[in-house]
Motif scaffolding. Structure first.
Motif, PDB file in Angstrom:
ATOM      1  N   ASP A  10      18.747 -18.413 -23.512  1.00  0.00           N
ATOM      2  CA  ASP A  10      18.288 -19.874 -23.949  1.00  0.00           C
ATOM      3  C   ASP A  10      17.108 -20.056 -24.557  1.00  0.00           C
ATOM      4  O   ASP A  10      16.169 -20.159 -23.879  1.00  0.00           O
ATOM      5  CB  ASP A  10      18.405 -20.586 -22.387  1.00  0.00           C
ATOM      6  CG  ASP A  10      19.763 -20.690 -21.868  1.00  0.00           C
ATOM      7  OD1 ASP A  10      20.912 -21.040 -22.543  1.00  0.00           O
ATOM      8  OD2 ASP A  10      19.925 -20.762 -20.645  1.00  0.00           O
ATOM      9  N   LYS A  32      25.191 -14.771 -23.889  1.00  0.00           N
ATOM     10  CA  LYS A  32      25.646 -16.277 -23.953  1.00  0.00           C
ATOM     11  C   LYS A  32      24.756 -17.054 -24.951  1.00  0.00           C
ATOM     12  O   LYS A  32      23.429 -17.052 -24.779  1.00  0.00           O
ATOM     13  CB  LYS A  32      25.599 -17.257 -22.642  1.00  0.00           C
ATOM     14  CG  LYS A  32      26.094 -18.449 -22.833  1.00  0.00           C
ATOM     15  CD  LYS A  32      26.204 -19.099 -21.486  1.00  0.00           C
ATOM     16  CE  LYS A  32      25.251 -19.979 -20.782  1.00  0.00           C
ATOM     17  NZ  LYS A  32      24.769 -20.994 -21.278  1.00  0.00           N
ATOM     18  N   THR A 119      27.954 -29.128 -13.011  1.00  0.00           N
ATOM     19  CA  THR A 119      27.345 -29.064 -11.692  1.00  0.00           C
ATOM     20  C   THR A 119      26.205 -30.415 -11.756  1.00  0.00           C
ATOM     21  O   THR A 119      25.659 -30.643 -10.591  1.00  0.00           O
ATOM     22  CB  THR A 119      26.481 -27.804 -11.452  1.00  0.00           C
ATOM     23  OG1 THR A 119      25.965 -27.219 -12.713  1.00  0.00           O
ATOM     24  CG2 THR A 119      27.635 -26.799 -11.162  1.00  0.00           C
ATOM     25  N   PRO A 178      27.607 -19.000 -13.144  1.00  0.00           N
ATOM     26  CA  PRO A 178      26.105 -19.070 -13.256  1.00  0.00           C
ATOM     27  C   PRO A 178      25.608 -19.357 -12.017  1.00  0.00           C
ATOM     28  O   PRO A 178      26.250 -19.338 -11.076  1.00  0.00           O
ATOM     29  CB  PRO A 178      25.925 -20.167 -14.376  1.00  0.00           C
ATOM     30  CG  PRO A 178      27.251 -21.063 -14.250  1.00  0.00           C
ATOM     31  CD  PRO A 178      28.140 -20.313 -13.673  1.00  0.00           C
ATOM     32  N   ARG A 181      20.872 -15.450  -8.512  1.00  0.00           N
ATOM     33  CA  ARG A 181      19.555 -15.301  -8.402  1.00  0.00           C
ATOM     34  C   ARG A 181      19.419 -13.923  -7.366  1.00  0.00           C
ATOM     35  O   ARG A 181      20.348 -13.589  -6.576  1.00  0.00           O
ATOM     36  CB  ARG A 181      18.881 -16.410  -7.541  1.00  0.00           C
ATOM     37  CG  ARG A 181      18.616 -17.747  -8.249  1.00  0.00           C
ATOM     38  CD  ARG A 181      17.685 -17.497  -9.478  1.00  0.00           C
ATOM     39  NE  ARG A 181      17.543 -18.655 -10.225  1.00  0.00           N
ATOM     40  CZ  ARG A 181      18.115 -18.800 -11.492  1.00  0.00           C
ATOM     41  NH1 ARG A 181      19.136 -17.999 -11.823  1.00  0.00           N
ATOM     42  NH2 ARG A 181      18.039 -19.933 -12.054  1.00  0.00           N
ATOM     43  N   GLN A 190      18.277 -24.215  -9.834  1.00  0.00           N
ATOM     44  CA  GLN A 190      19.630 -23.966  -9.361  1.00  0.00           C
ATOM     45  C   GLN A 190      19.681 -24.364  -8.050  1.00  0.00           C
ATOM     46  O   GLN A 190      18.765 -24.240  -7.193  1.00  0.00           O
ATOM     47  CB  GLN A 190      20.124 -22.495  -9.694  1.00  0.00           C
ATOM     48  CG  GLN A 190      20.104 -22.287 -11.129  1.00  0.00           C
ATOM     49  CD  GLN A 190      21.453 -22.866 -11.812  1.00  0.00           C
ATOM     50  OE1 GLN A 190      22.107 -23.781 -11.230  1.00  0.00           O
ATOM     51  NE2 GLN A 190      21.650 -22.307 -12.813  1.00  0.00           N
ATOM     52  N   GLY A 210      20.439 -16.128 -16.699  1.00  0.00           N
ATOM     53  CA  GLY A 210      19.273 -16.522 -17.618  1.00  0.00           C
ATOM     54  C   GLY A 210      17.917 -16.017 -16.985  1.00  0.00           C
ATOM     55  O   GLY A 210      17.498 -14.996 -16.934  1.00  0.00           O
ATOM     56  N   ARG A 211      17.147 -16.911 -16.715  1.00  0.00           N
ATOM     57  CA  ARG A 211      15.699 -16.703 -16.103  1.00  0.00           C
ATOM     58  C   ARG A 211      15.462 -15.540 -15.376  1.00  0.00           C
ATOM     59  O   ARG A 211      14.438 -15.057 -15.534  1.00  0.00           O
ATOM     60  CB  ARG A 211      15.137 -17.979 -15.497  1.00  0.00           C
ATOM     61  CG  ARG A 211      14.964 -19.016 -16.638  1.00  0.00           C
ATOM     62  CD  ARG A 211      14.839 -20.418 -16.167  1.00  0.00           C
ATOM     63  NE  ARG A 211      16.096 -20.933 -15.474  1.00  0.00           N
ATOM     64  CZ  ARG A 211      16.226 -21.986 -14.751  1.00  0.00           C
ATOM     65  NH1 ARG A 211      15.338 -22.858 -14.726  1.00  0.00           N
ATOM     66  NH2 ARG A 211      17.451 -22.574 -14.230  1.00  0.00           N
TER      67      ARG A 211
HETATM   68  O1  C5P Z   1      18.282 -19.464 -16.218  1.00  0.00           O
HETATM   69  P1  C5P Z   1      19.650 -19.652 -15.229  1.00  0.00           P
HETATM   70  O2  C5P Z   1      20.152 -18.401 -14.517  1.00  0.00           O
HETATM   71  O3  C5P Z   1      19.640 -20.758 -14.172  1.00  0.00           O
HETATM   72  O4  C5P Z   1      20.646 -20.041 -16.443  1.00  0.00           O
HETATM   73  C1  C5P Z   1      22.022 -20.250 -16.029  1.00  0.00           C
HETATM   74  C2  C5P Z   1      22.846 -20.588 -17.324  1.00  0.00           C
HETATM   75  O5  C5P Z   1      23.960 -20.964 -17.062  1.00  0.00           O
HETATM   76  C3  C5P Z   1      22.060 -21.501 -18.232  1.00  0.00           C
HETATM   77  O6  C5P Z   1      22.419 -21.312 -19.707  1.00  0.00           O
HETATM   78  C4  C5P Z   1      22.670 -22.899 -18.016  1.00  0.00           C
HETATM   79  O7  C5P Z   1      22.889 -23.779 -18.861  1.00  0.00           O
HETATM   80  C5  C5P Z   1      24.057 -22.341 -17.499  1.00  0.00           C
HETATM   81  N1  C5P Z   1      24.918 -23.197 -16.718  1.00  0.00           N
HETATM   82  C6  C5P Z   1      24.550 -23.350 -15.330  1.00  0.00           C
HETATM   83  N2  C5P Z   1      25.485 -24.104 -14.609  1.00  0.00           N
HETATM   84  C7  C5P Z   1      26.387 -24.728 -15.037  1.00  0.00           C
HETATM   85  C8  C5P Z   1      27.063 -24.294 -16.200  1.00  0.00           C
HETATM   86  C9  C5P Z   1      26.111 -23.559 -17.120  1.00  0.00           C
HETATM   87  O8  C5P Z   1      23.516 -23.005 -14.864  1.00  0.00           O
HETATM   88  N3  C5P Z   1      27.343 -25.404 -14.043  1.00  0.00           N
END
Ligand code: C5P
Length: 233
Positions: A10, A32, A119, A178, A181, A190, A210-211
């Protein structure tokens, strides 16, 4: 089809993306690319990352009339992405059009998965804004079944829904989850999260992280920890 960890890149520029990915000198992660990076850099970013040896999940969530989605998917398929997605809300016909468009002359195609309900949509906004008066869990499962009927490979869902989706749609129907953690990490914005090890236990096929990796002090170590917990390597 193998289990894998997908890093959500991202970032808003190719420069930042390459600076991040240059750290990975051994295993080239599955990445991604979302709307932000794709709209900033266009198809060139996909070609460049492919050339660097990454597998790519192009997360553009298509939703339009079947003919437009079919033709757009044909373009994405020629870009040689490994996985892409759309909104199941576009109907079974739209999803069938997408599969047609994605399928290459030799019969191969990228993995295609559906977003059920975002979500960020909760029960209240679904009822008030979308006039859908059914429980969220039922709507999500119905959309997953529609995706299966249309011939898609799976859905994006919360790790908490992955088990149920496999029960309803079969073990081979892919779940991409996604909201992952580390047990000792920040959960950020989240709400419903799971560790990589828990996601593995519940049967997620791919986790999107992601993070916990991109913002880590040592992203390669964080990625390796994810792979170890989720895949066991
Ligand atoms: O940083 P983090 O781990 O929260 O990133 C999760 C990734 O998954 C982001 O790119 C977010 O847009 C994506 N995503 C999500 N929840 C969803 C669909 C996609 O967190 N329901």
């Amino acid at each position: 089809m193998g289990r894998d960890v997908i890093i959500a890149c991202d970032f808003d520029s190719a420069e930042k993306t390459f600076a991040f990915l240059d750290k990975f000198t051994e295993r080239k992660p599955f990445v991604k690319i979302g709307m932000e990076l794709y709209y900033a850099e266009g198809p060139a970013i996909v070609r460049e990352l492919k050339a660097r040896g990454h597998k790519i999940f192009l997360d553009l969530k298509l939703h339009d009339i079947p003919n437009t989605v079919k033709k757009s998917m044909a373009v994405l398929s020629r870009l040689d992405v490994d996985m892409t997605n759309l909104h199941a809300a576009g109907t079974i016909n739209m999803m069938k059009g997408a599969i047609e468009g994605l399928t290459r002359p030799d019969g191969t195609r990228p993995i295609l998965i559906a977003v059920t309900q975002l979500t960020s949509t909760d029960q209240e906004s679904m009822e008030k804004d979308l006039l859908i008066n059914k429980p969220m869990a039922e709507v999500v499962m119905h959309y997953a079944e529609n995706a299966k009927i249309a011939g898609l490979d799976g859905v994006v869902c919360s790790p908490l829904e992955a088990g149920k989706v496999h029960e309803r749609c079969g073990k081979d129907f892919i779940t991409v989850t996604p909201g992952v953690r580390f047990a000792d990490g920040d959960i950020g914005d989240q709400k419903r999260v799971m560790t990589p090890a828990e996601a593995r236990k519940i049967g997620s096929d791919y986790i999107v992280v992601g993070r916990p990796i991109t913002a880590a002090e040592d992203p390669v170590a964080a990625y390796n920890r994810c792979v170890k917990e989720f895949i066991g390597e």
